[in-house]
Each structure stands twice: as C-alpha cells, then as structure tokens.
Design a protein around this motif. Structure first.
Motif, PDB file in Angstrom:
ATOM      1  N   GLU A  38       3.901  -5.455 -10.050  1.00 32.04           N
ATOM      2  CA  GLU A  38       4.395  -4.876 -11.308  1.00 32.04           C
ATOM      3  C   GLU A  38       5.890  -5.109 -11.475  1.00 32.04           C
ATOM      4  O   GLU A  38       6.349  -5.515 -12.555  1.00 32.04           O
ATOM      5  CB  GLU A  38       4.090  -3.374 -11.352  1.00 32.04           C
ATOM      6  N   LEU A  39       6.660  -4.877 -10.424  1.00 32.94           N
ATOM      7  CA  LEU A  39       8.108  -5.073 -10.507  1.00 32.94           C
ATOM      8  C   LEU A  39       8.470  -6.532 -10.737  1.00 32.94           C
ATOM      9  O   LEU A  39       9.406  -6.838 -11.479  1.00 32.94           O
ATOM     10  CB  LEU A  39       8.788  -4.551  -9.236  1.00 32.94           C
ATOM     11  N   SER A  40       7.724  -7.456 -10.126  1.00 30.96           N
ATOM     12  CA  SER A  40       8.029  -8.873 -10.317  1.00 30.96           C
ATOM     13  C   SER A  40       7.719  -9.339 -11.737  1.00 30.96           C
ATOM     14  O   SER A  40       8.339 -10.283 -12.223  1.00 30.96           O
ATOM     15  CB  SER A  40       7.294  -9.731  -9.293  1.00 30.96           C
ATOM     16  N   VAL A  41       6.786  -8.664 -12.405  1.00 31.02           N
ATOM     17  CA  VAL A  41       6.476  -9.005 -13.798  1.00 31.02           C
ATOM     18  C   VAL A  41       7.536  -8.424 -14.727  1.00 31.02           C
ATOM     19  O   VAL A  41       8.049  -9.103 -15.615  1.00 31.02           O
ATOM     20  CB  VAL A  41       5.067  -8.492 -14.184  1.00 31.02           C
ATOM     21  N   LYS A  49      16.092 -12.936  -5.888  1.00 32.50           N
ATOM     22  CA  LYS A  49      17.053 -12.257  -5.014  1.00 32.50           C
ATOM     23  C   LYS A  49      16.453 -11.876  -3.670  1.00 32.50           C
ATOM     24  O   LYS A  49      17.119 -11.285  -2.837  1.00 32.50           O
ATOM     25  CB  LYS A  49      17.575 -10.989  -5.694  1.00 32.50           C
ATOM     26  N   GLY A  50      15.179 -12.179  -3.460  1.00 35.63           N
ATOM     27  CA  GLY A  50      14.544 -11.848  -2.186  1.00 35.63           C
ATOM     28  C   GLY A  50      14.247 -10.370  -2.015  1.00 35.63           C
ATOM     29  O   GLY A  50      14.220  -9.873  -0.894  1.00 35.63           O
ATOM     30  N   CYS A  51      14.005  -9.666  -3.112  1.00 25.17           N
ATOM     31  CA  CYS A  51      13.733  -8.235  -3.060  1.00 25.17           C
ATOM     32  C   CYS A  51      12.326  -7.959  -2.547  1.00 25.17           C
ATOM     33  O   CYS A  51      11.464  -8.835  -2.567  1.00 25.17           O
ATOM     34  CB  CYS A  51      13.891  -7.621  -4.451  1.00 25.17           C
ATOM     35  N   SER A  52      12.109  -6.730  -2.102  1.00 27.19           N
ATOM     36  CA  SER A  52      10.801  -6.347  -1.606  1.00 27.19           C
ATOM     37  C   SER A  52      10.557  -4.859  -1.834  1.00 27.19           C
ATOM     38  O   SER A  52      11.457  -4.126  -2.214  1.00 27.19           O
ATOM     39  CB  SER A  52      10.685  -6.677  -0.118  1.00 27.19           C
ATOM     40  N   ASN A  60      10.559   8.754   7.793  1.00 27.77           N
ATOM     41  CA  ASN A  60      11.432   7.660   7.370  1.00 27.77           C
ATOM     42  C   ASN A  60      11.322   6.426   8.276  1.00 27.77           C
ATOM     43  O   ASN A  60      12.278   5.673   8.433  1.00 27.77           O
ATOM     44  CB  ASN A  60      12.887   8.119   7.242  1.00 27.77           C
ATOM     45  N   THR A  61      10.154   6.227   8.851  1.00 29.58           N
ATOM     46  CA  THR A  61       9.876   5.031   9.644  1.00 29.58           C
ATOM     47  C   THR A  61       9.245   3.985   8.731  1.00 29.58           C
ATOM     48  O   THR A  61       8.280   4.271   8.037  1.00 29.58           O
ATOM     49  CB  THR A  61       8.883   5.365  10.780  1.00 29.58           C
ATOM     50  N   GLU A  62       9.818   2.783   8.732  1.00 28.75           N
ATOM     51  CA  GLU A  62       9.250   1.721   7.901  1.00 28.75           C
ATOM     52  C   GLU A  62       7.908   1.283   8.477  1.00 28.75           C
ATOM     53  O   GLU A  62       7.797   0.947   9.648  1.00 28.75           O
ATOM     54  CB  GLU A  62      10.200   0.529   7.816  1.00 28.75           C
ATOM     55  N   LEU A  63       6.896   1.271   7.607  1.00 28.24           N
ATOM     56  CA  LEU A  63       5.540   0.926   8.024  1.00 28.24           C
ATOM     57  C   LEU A  63       5.074  -0.418   7.479  1.00 28.24           C
ATOM     58  O   LEU A  63       4.200  -1.070   8.056  1.00 28.24           O
ATOM     59  CB  LEU A  63       4.560   2.009   7.567  1.00 28.24           C
ATOM     60  N   TYR A  64       5.648  -0.833   6.342  1.00 28.09           N
ATOM     61  CA  TYR A  64       5.171  -2.042   5.665  1.00 28.09           C
ATOM     62  C   TYR A  64       6.249  -2.519   4.712  1.00 28.09           C
ATOM     63  O   TYR A  64       6.999  -1.713   4.151  1.00 28.09           O
ATOM     64  CB  TYR A  64       3.893  -1.705   4.886  1.00 28.09           C
ATOM     65  N   ARG A  65       6.322  -3.829   4.538  1.00 24.74           N
ATOM     66  CA  ARG A  65       7.258  -4.410   3.569  1.00 24.74           C
ATOM     67  C   ARG A  65       6.556  -5.574   2.887  1.00 24.74           C
ATOM     68  O   ARG A  65       5.978  -6.434   3.536  1.00 24.74           O
ATOM     69  CB  ARG A  65       8.521  -4.888   4.265  1.00 24.74           C
ATOM     70  N   ARG A  66       6.649  -5.603   1.559  1.00 22.25           N
ATOM     71  CA  ARG A  66       6.004  -6.656   0.756  1.00 22.25           C
ATOM     72  C   ARG A  66       7.041  -7.296  -0.161  1.00 22.25           C
ATOM     73  O   ARG A  66       7.620  -6.621  -1.013  1.00 22.25           O
ATOM     74  CB  ARG A  66       4.871  -6.035  -0.048  1.00 22.25           C
ATOM     75  N   PRO A  67       7.340  -8.583   0.010  1.00 25.26           N
ATOM     76  CA  PRO A  67       8.291  -9.258  -0.878  1.00 25.26           C
ATOM     77  C   PRO A  67       7.757  -9.315  -2.310  1.00 25.26           C
ATOM     78  O   PRO A  67       6.547  -9.431  -2.523  1.00 25.26           O
ATOM     79  CB  PRO A  67       8.411 -10.666  -0.300  1.00 25.26           C
ATOM     80  N   LEU A  68       8.669  -9.236  -3.288  1.00 23.86           N
ATOM     81  CA  LEU A  68       8.260  -9.374  -4.680  1.00 23.86           C
ATOM     82  C   LEU A  68       7.766 -10.783  -4.940  1.00 23.86           C
ATOM     83  O   LEU A  68       6.876 -10.989  -5.757  1.00 23.86           O
ATOM     84  CB  LEU A  68       9.415  -9.044  -5.627  1.00 23.86           C
ATOM     85  N   ASP A  69       8.342 -11.743  -4.265  1.00 26.43           N
ATOM     86  CA  ASP A  69       7.903 -13.131  -4.369  1.00 26.43           C
ATOM     87  C   ASP A  69       7.291 -13.505  -3.015  1.00 26.43           C
ATOM     88  O   ASP A  69       8.012 -13.803  -2.067  1.00 26.43           O
ATOM     89  CB  ASP A  69       9.078 -14.040  -4.686  1.00 26.43           C
ATOM     90  N   PRO A  70       5.958 -13.466  -2.899  1.00 24.96           N
ATOM     91  CA  PRO A  70       5.345 -13.716  -1.599  1.00 24.96           C
ATOM     92  C   PRO A  70       5.534 -15.134  -1.081  1.00 24.96           C
ATOM     93  O   PRO A  70       5.349 -15.379   0.097  1.00 24.96           O
ATOM     94  CB  PRO A  70       3.867 -13.414  -1.831  1.00 24.96           C
ATOM     95  N   VAL A  71       5.924 -16.066  -1.941  1.00 29.49           N
ATOM     96  CA  VAL A  71       6.189 -17.438  -1.506  1.00 29.49           C
ATOM     97  C   VAL A  71       7.691 -17.676  -1.616  1.00 29.49           C
ATOM     98  O   VAL A  71       8.238 -17.761  -2.712  1.00 29.49           O
ATOM     99  CB  VAL A  71       5.426 -18.466  -2.380  1.00 29.49           C
ATOM    100  N   PRO A  72       8.396 -17.763  -0.485  1.00 31.77           N
ATOM    101  CA  PRO A  72       9.838 -17.961  -0.537  1.00 31.77           C
ATOM    102  C   PRO A  72      10.207 -19.238  -1.285  1.00 31.77           C
ATOM    103  O   PRO A  72       9.474 -20.222  -1.249  1.00 31.77           O
ATOM    104  CB  PRO A  72      10.256 -18.059   0.931  1.00 31.77           C
TER     105      PRO A  72
END
Length: 79
Positions: A38-41, A49-52, A60-72
């Motif tokens: 949704e944010l990438s649209v 910018k390489g956001c995720s 506050n432990t990071e469990l998962y990270r998903r780039p907005l652009d999955p293909v660098p």
C-alpha cells in the motif's frame, strides 16, 4: 494474543504506522507485506529510497522487515 507494532523505516528513522493485536507472527508479517504494498503505491518515491516496513513485538524487538521495493534497484535489468 500478542501486540505487534508496524513502522515505516526511512534511513534510520522509524515512523509509527500503528499496531495490532494479532494471533501470531505469520498474520503480522502478512499485514506488514500488505502495508508495504500500500505504501509503495501511495508513495512510490519511497521505493527508490530503500524504505521498508518493520514489525516489532511489545518488547520493541524487531521480528520482521519487508522492503517497499522487494527487488533492489541494483538487481533490476537496465535496458
């Protein structure tokens, strides 16, 4: 049920996107994937910018990270 927070990561800055009580981490990662799409649209400039989107636990432990652009950009073929 655990509480998960979702942040938009821009460089080293974390912008809170809200939180949800969900049954498990699988549902939280699905929601993070949806939010990233949704944010990438809505904000396509964030992809370059390489956001995720990251998911953190109540502790506050990071469990998962998903780039907005999955293909660098460096992987994409330049025509």
């Amino acid at each position: 049920m655990p509480y998960y927070s979702f942040d938009l990561v821009i460089d080293k800055e974390y912008k809170n996107q809200g939180g949800l009580i969900l049954e498990n981490i699988e549902l939280a990662t699905d929601r993070a994937d949806q939010l990233a799409t949704e944010l990438s649209v809505v904000y396509p400039e964030l992809k370059a910018k390489g956001c995720s989107v990251r998911v953190t636990s109540a502790e506050n432990t990071e469990l998962y990270r998903r780039p907005l652009d999955p293909v660098p950009s460096w992987v994409r073929r330049q025509d």
